[in-house]
Motif scaffolding. Structure first.
Motif, PDB file in Angstrom:
ATOM      1  N   ARG A 218       0.823  -1.211   0.000  1.00  0.00           N
ATOM      2  CA  ARG A 218       0.000   0.000   0.000  1.00  0.00           C
ATOM      3  C   ARG A 218       0.860   1.265   0.000  1.00  0.00           C
ATOM      4  O   ARG A 218       0.465   2.290  -0.577  1.00  0.00           O
ATOM      5  CB  ARG A 218      -0.975  -0.034   1.177  1.00  0.00           C
ATOM      6  CG  ARG A 218      -2.017  -1.135   1.029  1.00  0.00           C
ATOM      7  CD  ARG A 218      -3.088  -1.104   2.071  1.00  0.00           C
ATOM      8  NE  ARG A 218      -3.951   0.069   1.918  1.00  0.00           N
ATOM      9  CZ  ARG A 218      -5.095   0.237   2.577  1.00  0.00           C
ATOM     10  NH1 ARG A 218      -5.527  -0.696   3.418  1.00  0.00           N
ATOM     11  NH2 ARG A 218      -5.821   1.318   2.407  1.00  0.00           N
ATOM     12  N   ASP A 222       0.567   4.136  -2.848  1.00  0.00           N
ATOM     13  CA  ASP A 222       0.425   5.561  -2.546  1.00  0.00           C
ATOM     14  C   ASP A 222       1.414   6.398  -3.353  1.00  0.00           C
ATOM     15  O   ASP A 222       1.104   7.530  -3.755  1.00  0.00           O
ATOM     16  CB  ASP A 222       0.650   5.804  -1.048  1.00  0.00           C
ATOM     17  CG  ASP A 222      -0.515   5.316  -0.192  1.00  0.00           C
ATOM     18  OD1 ASP A 222      -1.605   5.067  -0.753  1.00  0.00           O
ATOM     19  OD2 ASP A 222      -0.324   5.148   1.029  1.00  0.00           O
ATOM     20  N   LYS A 225       0.424   5.394  -7.513  1.00  0.00           N
ATOM     21  CA  LYS A 225      -0.950   5.740  -7.888  1.00  0.00           C
ATOM     22  C   LYS A 225      -1.434   5.022  -9.170  1.00  0.00           C
ATOM     23  O   LYS A 225      -1.946   5.672 -10.096  1.00  0.00           O
ATOM     24  CB  LYS A 225      -1.106   7.255  -8.022  1.00  0.00           C
ATOM     25  CG  LYS A 225      -0.874   7.986  -6.707  1.00  0.00           C
ATOM     26  CD  LYS A 225      -0.994   9.483  -6.866  1.00  0.00           C
ATOM     27  CE  LYS A 225      -0.939  10.183  -5.507  1.00  0.00           C
ATOM     28  NZ  LYS A 225       0.235   9.807  -4.700  1.00  0.00           N
TER      29      LYS A 225
END
Length: 262
Positions: A218, A222, A225
């Motif tokens: 994750r 981030d 994207k």
């Protein structure tokens, strides 16, 4: 271009050998969900030119290809030389017979050296007769240097696999990054702008020594994207429906036989 996920499990597959009745250890996953049955990690790249590139020759390769209805492979690419990625190499002889020729095969020098030690019989020049063993046409590739396999342009990315190195692959706006625990700044820069991210995610929490966990994945998402992230190389804690119900939009578990258009 299309990608077929042949296998989305860890090095032991799922179920793993064992279990109370000897018929398999499913860990924390639901054995009634067919998408939790996972073979060893591999993909096929279907190029716009109609040619197919098999990425890694897993020990499950025979039933992966037959199960997905893929009857012909035009080239091979190896991400690294761990057994779950190369142990099916002997079945390449059948692919040779179908193609009628040695298969072009792409790997780093380190991987070729390892394959020569473990599969020396398969590394000999083809004698022009019956394909009783695999026959490869070796090509050396280098992290950070793009190369073409037929009409498909591939950018190989050096990855930290804990105690060894592996290659991630960027093909246009799609990236396949299996068997990785850390991506350095150079790797992340090479992945900027991707829209589809197929990525190693072995655990739901902290990293495995050689594979990323969900928190690390994750963090990468981030930064990068991507529009869509698909998890692969999933371990025995990664239940398909639990992941579908808890992951945020844009992140999903892969499954064996999944097709992705890019």
């Amino acid at each position: 271009m299309k990608i077929t996920l042949l296998g989305t499990g860890g090095s032991a597959g799922l179920p793993q050998i064992g279990g109370a009745d000897g018929r398999g250890d499913w860990g924390e996953t639901d054995p009634a969900e067919p998408r939790n049955r996972r073979s060893r990690p591999s993909i096929v790249i279907h190029g716009d030119d109609g040619k197919t590139i098999l990425v890694d020759t897993s020990p499950d390769m025979r039933y992966q290809l037959t199960g997905c209805g893929i009857g012909k492979i035009n080239a091979l690419l190896f991400t690294h030389a761990h057994a779950d990625h190369v142990a099916g190499l002997d079945d390449v002889r059948i692919l040779n017979r179908i193609l009628g020729a040695p298969l072009p095969a792409y790997a780093t020098r380190e991987v070729w050296e390892e394959l020569k030690l473990r599969f020396s019989y398969a590394m000999q020049p083809w004698n022009g007769r019956f394909f009783g063993r695999p026959a490869l046409e070796p090509h050396e590739i280098f992290p950070g240097q793009s190369f073409n396999v037929f009409d498909t342009r591939i950018f190989p990315i050096d990855q930290d696999h804990g105690y060894s190195r592996s290659l991630g692959l960027r093909i246009g706006n799609l990236a396949y990054c299996t068997d990785v625990v850390r991506l350095d700044d150079t790797a992340l820069a090479a992945l900027q702008g991707i829209k589809i991210f197929i990525v190693d995610c072995f655990t739901t929490d902290q990293d495995h020594p050689t594979h990323a966990g969900l928190a690390t994945v994750r963090e990468w998402i981030d930064q990068l994207k991507p529009r869509r992230t698909i998890l692969t190389h999933m371990g025995p804690a990664m239940d398909y429906h639990t992941l579908c119900n808890t992951l945020p939009p844009g992140i999903e578990p892969g499954y064996d036989g999944m097709e992705i258009s890019a």
